[in-house]
Design a protein around this motif. Structure first.
Motif, short mmCIF file in Angstrom:
data_model
loop_
_atom_site.label_atom_id
_atom_site.label_comp_id
_atom_site.label_asym_id
_atom_site.label_seq_id
_atom_site.Cartn_x
_atom_site.Cartn_y
_atom_site.Cartn_z
N SER A 44 43.01 29.67 48.10
CA SER A 44 43.53 31.13 49.05
C SER A 44 44.47 30.92 47.36
O SER A 44 45.14 33.09 47.63
N ASN A 45 43.95 30.31 46.00
CA ASN A 45 44.50 30.60 45.44
C ASN A 45 43.91 31.84 44.29
O ASN A 45 43.17 30.75 43.84
N PRO A 46 44.13 33.12 44.23
CA PRO A 46 42.75 33.78 43.52
C PRO A 46 42.60 32.51 42.11
O PRO A 46 41.96 33.27 41.31
N GLY A 47 43.62 32.03 41.61
CA GLY A 47 43.72 31.61 39.64
C GLY A 47 42.67 30.30 39.70
O GLY A 47 42.04 30.74 38.99
N ASN A 48 42.49 30.39 40.96
CA ASN A 48 41.55 29.08 40.69
C ASN A 48 40.14 29.62 40.85
O ASN A 48 39.32 28.72 40.25
N SER A 65 46.09 38.37 40.98
CA SER A 65 45.77 36.99 41.30
C SER A 65 47.68 35.65 41.00
O SER A 65 47.08 35.03 41.26
N TYR A 66 48.74 36.72 41.03
CA TYR A 66 49.96 36.13 40.60
C TYR A 66 50.56 35.54 41.99
O TYR A 66 51.26 35.19 42.20
N LYS A 67 49.86 36.31 43.23
CA LYS A 67 50.96 36.35 45.06
C LYS A 67 49.68 35.72 45.65
O LYS A 67 49.02 35.88 45.73
N PRO A 68 50.31 34.86 46.60
CA PRO A 68 49.77 34.43 47.87
C PRO A 68 48.65 35.22 48.10
O PRO A 68 48.95 36.80 48.01
N MET A 69 47.45 34.75 49.12
CA MET A 69 46.15 35.94 49.70
C MET A 69 47.23 36.07 50.44
O MET A 69 47.37 35.46 51.45
N TYR A 70 47.00 37.97 50.57
CA TYR A 70 46.70 38.22 52.32
C TYR A 70 45.77 39.97 51.47
O TYR A 70 45.82 40.39 50.96
N ALA A 71 45.98 40.29 53.16
CA ALA A 71 44.59 41.03 53.43
C ALA A 71 45.35 42.64 52.76
O ALA A 71 46.43 42.95 52.91
N GLY A 72 44.34 43.16 52.54
CA GLY A 72 45.13 43.97 51.30
C GLY A 72 45.33 44.26 49.84
O GLY A 72 44.88 45.01 48.95
N GLN A 73 45.00 42.20 49.52
CA GLN A 73 45.19 42.35 48.34
C GLN A 73 43.78 42.53 46.70
O GLN A 73 42.54 42.57 47.84
N THR A 91 37.59 43.79 43.53
CA THR A 91 37.60 42.69 44.71
C THR A 91 38.94 43.09 45.98
O THR A 91 40.06 43.09 45.27
N GLU A 92 38.74 43.47 47.25
CA GLU A 92 39.72 43.32 48.12
C GLU A 92 39.43 42.48 48.58
O GLU A 92 38.54 42.06 49.61
N ILE A 93 40.89 41.82 49.21
CA ILE A 93 40.70 41.31 50.39
C ILE A 93 40.78 41.39 51.25
O ILE A 93 41.96 42.26 51.81
N THR A 94 40.08 41.57 52.53
CA THR A 94 40.18 42.39 53.65
C THR A 94 40.56 41.66 54.83
O THR A 94 41.18 41.94 56.00
N GLN A 95 40.11 40.20 54.59
CA GLN A 95 40.36 39.36 56.43
C GLN A 95 41.12 38.30 55.41
O GLN A 95 40.73 37.30 54.99
N VAL A 96 42.48 38.35 56.35
CA VAL A 96 43.14 36.47 56.02
C VAL A 96 43.56 35.99 57.48
O VAL A 96 43.90 36.38 58.72
N GLU A 97 42.83 33.87 57.40
CA GLU A 97 43.71 33.83 59.08
C GLU A 97 43.87 32.63 58.04
O GLU A 97 42.61 31.43 58.04
N THR A 98 45.06 32.56 57.50
CA THR A 98 45.42 31.13 57.20
C THR A 98 44.87 29.94 57.42
O THR A 98 45.33 29.78 58.66
N GLY A 99 44.50 28.96 56.73
CA GLY A 99 43.57 27.89 57.34
C GLY A 99 42.33 28.05 57.68
O GLY A 99 42.06 26.91 57.57
N HIS A 100 41.65 28.83 58.50
CA HIS A 100 40.45 28.80 58.74
C HIS A 100 39.76 29.98 57.77
O HIS A 100 38.56 29.29 57.29
#
Length: 172
Positions: A44-48, A65-73, A91-100
């Protein structure tokens, strides 16, 4: 040496690409001996992403890449898909369900469509990671030929490289 060869063939056997209605779907699975939390923290760290992309692609994240991942990033990259050619990719992070799971979708870049699902599941002894990428190439027949002669192999190489890097990074 034998162990490396066996690992290589096992890695390739777990990656498939299928075509349906002009859209290709690549699916790959990897089991790692780490916790679900450790897998999530890393992926979930785009920097990796730069760490697990072949060096020859000259992959560089230029923003997001400097922020924790979130929908809309929104994350922007510079990449060289083949020697002598560089392009931007957004790219856009469109969906996030933390840990899944999380989903990234191309907004601008080399594909006509790119939808990448990253799925994580705790299993006995670690975590099962599944990548499912649905993509379409531009230029119709020319894109199809490019997939046959170049893109397919490049994607397999990228995802197998990632598996090798991850196995090395997270080995017990």
């Amino acid at each position: 040496m034998l162990k490396q060869l066996i690992s290589f063939y096992c890695l390739r056997a777990m990656t498939t690409i299928k075509k349906h209605a002009g859209i290709y779907t690549l699916q790959t699975k990897l089991q790692l001996p780490i916790s679900l939390n450790a897998a999530w923290e890393f992926f979930s760290n785009p920097g990796n992403l730069e760490k697990i992309t072949p060096k020859g692609m000259q992959f560089k994240i230029s923003s997001g890449s400097y922020k924790p991942m979130y929908a809309g990033q929104i994350i922007t990259y510079r990449i060289s898909p083949f020697p002598g050619f560089k392009t931007n990719w957004v790219t856009e992070i469109t969906q996030v369900e933390t840990g899944h799971f999380f989903v990234d979708e191309q907004r601008f870049g080399p594909y006509a469509m790119w939808h990448h699902e990253h799925l994580f599941k705790a299993i006995e002894g670690g975590v099962l990671m599944t990548d499912k990428v649905s993509y379409k190439l531009p230029f119709g027949l020319i894109g199809h030929l490019a997939h046959h002669f170049f893109v397919r192999q490049q994607l397999l190489t990228i995802f197998n490289y990632r598996k090798t890097c991850l196995i090395e990074q997270f080995k017990k």
